[in-house]
Design a protein around this motif. Structure first.
Motif, PDB file in Angstrom:
ATOM      1  N   PHE A  68      37.847  37.359  39.085  1.00 35.26           N
ATOM      2  CA  PHE A  68      37.424  38.493  38.269  1.00 35.26           C
ATOM      3  C   PHE A  68      38.595  39.430  37.995  1.00 35.26           C
ATOM      4  N   ARG A  69      39.422  39.678  39.007  1.00 37.16           N
ATOM      5  CA  ARG A  69      40.585  40.561  38.800  1.00 37.16           C
ATOM      6  C   ARG A  69      41.520  39.995  37.744  1.00 37.16           C
ATOM      7  N   GLU A  70      41.765  38.672  37.802  1.00 37.36           N
ATOM      8  CA  GLU A  70      42.651  38.039  36.817  1.00 37.36           C
ATOM      9  C   GLU A  70      42.127  38.199  35.395  1.00 37.36           C
ATOM     10  N   ALA A  71      40.803  38.307  35.249  1.00 39.59           N
ATOM     11  CA  ALA A  71      40.196  38.479  33.930  1.00 39.59           C
ATOM     12  C   ALA A  71      40.124  39.948  33.515  1.00 39.59           C
ATOM     13  N   GLY A  72      40.650  40.844  34.351  1.00 41.29           N
ATOM     14  CA  GLY A  72      40.624  42.267  34.044  1.00 41.29           C
ATOM     15  C   GLY A  72      39.356  42.968  34.503  1.00 41.29           C
ATOM     16  N   LEU A  73      38.529  42.261  35.265  1.00 43.52           N
ATOM     17  CA  LEU A  73      37.257  42.796  35.758  1.00 43.52           C
ATOM     18  C   LEU A  73      37.447  43.284  37.189  1.00 43.52           C
ATOM     19  N   ASP A  74      37.984  44.469  37.311  1.00 44.92           N
ATOM     20  CA  ASP A  74      38.290  45.037  38.622  1.00 44.92           C
ATOM     21  C   ASP A  74      36.999  45.353  39.385  1.00 44.92           C
ATOM     22  N   PRO A  75      36.900  44.942  40.646  1.00 45.42           N
ATOM     23  CA  PRO A  75      35.710  45.256  41.444  1.00 45.42           C
ATOM     24  C   PRO A  75      35.435  46.751  41.553  1.00 45.42           C
ATOM     25  N   ALA A  76      36.466  47.581  41.426  1.00 44.75           N
ATOM     26  CA  ALA A  76      36.258  49.029  41.453  1.00 44.75           C
ATOM     27  C   ALA A  76      35.445  49.488  40.246  1.00 44.75           C
ATOM     28  N   VAL A  77      35.505  48.729  39.156  1.00 46.27           N
ATOM     29  CA  VAL A  77      34.758  49.078  37.946  1.00 46.27           C
ATOM     30  C   VAL A  77      33.386  48.417  37.955  1.00 46.27           C
ATOM     31  N   ILE A  78      33.334  47.120  38.218  1.00 45.90           N
ATOM     32  CA  ILE A  78      32.046  46.422  38.094  1.00 45.90           C
ATOM     33  C   ILE A  78      31.293  46.287  39.407  1.00 45.90           C
ATOM     34  N   GLY A  79      31.992  46.413  40.527  1.00 45.75           N
ATOM     35  CA  GLY A  79      31.323  46.369  41.828  1.00 45.75           C
ATOM     36  C   GLY A  79      31.359  44.984  42.462  1.00 45.75           C
ATOM     37  N   TYR A  80      31.564  44.952  43.755  1.00 41.77           N
ATOM     38  CA  TYR A  80      31.624  43.692  44.503  1.00 41.77           C
ATOM     39  C   TYR A  80      30.281  42.964  44.487  1.00 41.77           C
ATOM     40  N   LYS A  81      29.201  43.723  44.545  1.00 40.77           N
ATOM     41  CA  LYS A  81      27.875  43.097  44.578  1.00 40.77           C
ATOM     42  C   LYS A  81      27.606  42.327  43.286  1.00 40.77           C
ATOM     43  N   ARG A  82      28.031  42.859  42.155  1.00 44.24           N
ATOM     44  CA  ARG A  82      27.838  42.179  40.866  1.00 44.24           C
ATOM     45  C   ARG A  82      28.608  40.849  40.860  1.00 44.24           C
ATOM     46  N   ILE A  83      29.821  40.858  41.395  1.00 42.74           N
ATOM     47  CA  ILE A  83      30.611  39.626  41.476  1.00 42.74           C
ATOM     48  C   ILE A  83      29.914  38.621  42.391  1.00 42.74           C
ATOM     49  N   GLU A  84      29.468  39.096  43.538  1.00 47.40           N
ATOM     50  CA  GLU A  84      28.775  38.227  44.502  1.00 47.40           C
ATOM     51  C   GLU A  84      27.541  37.580  43.877  1.00 47.40           C
ATOM     52  N   ARG A  85      26.741  38.353  43.161  1.00 48.42           N
ATOM     53  CA  ARG A  85      25.512  37.818  42.561  1.00 48.42           C
ATOM     54  C   ARG A  85      25.829  36.836  41.438  1.00 48.42           C
TER      55      ARG A  85
END
Length: 126
Positions: free
Chosen positions: A54-71
């Motif tokens: 996600f970080r490589e795609a510009g989707l920083d967990p600080a912006v979208i949230g770790y839980k969203r990535i996990e789901r």
């Protein structure tokens, strides 16, 4: 992420709209491109970290949230483990109920996936 229970600020929405991995975004939801999802599943099954992808795609967990990535990865992984072919599982043109060729693709994907999983010991009963 804005302090609104997972809601994005207008600035975050505008930023997310500029990313190639994002097809659509609202203050509450993100729709990712098929190409991004397919690449993520392939690389995740090869052992890469979801947060890194996600970080490589510009989707920083600080912006979208770790839980969203996990789901997201939980859903995408479930699709892959159910035998859905990553190249067609989100492509609505190719995934219309599963004709003969589509079923063969799924079987091939499932076989390739199963050959990568560790084998479980089988208890023999006599």
């Amino acid at each position: 992420m804005a302090a609104g229970g997972g809601m994005f600020s207008p600035e975050e929405v505008e930023y997310l709209r500029t990313l190639p991995a994002v097809v659509r975004v609202t203050e509450k939801r993100i729709t990712y491109s098929d190409a991004f999802k397919n690449a993520c599943v392939r690389r995740y099954l090869a052992g890469e970290s979801p947060v890194k992808l996600f970080r490589e795609a510009g989707l920083d967990p600080a912006v979208i949230g770790y839980k969203r990535i996990e789901r997201c990865f939980a859903r995408w992984r479930e699709h892959a483990l159910n035998g859905d072919n990553p190249s067609t599982m989100w492509n609505s043109e190719n995934n219309r109920g599963g004709g003969y060729y589509f079923r063969l693709q799924i079987r091939g994907w499932r076989i390739r996936l199963l050959t990568r999983l560790p084998r479980r010991p089988v208890a023999l009963t006599v």
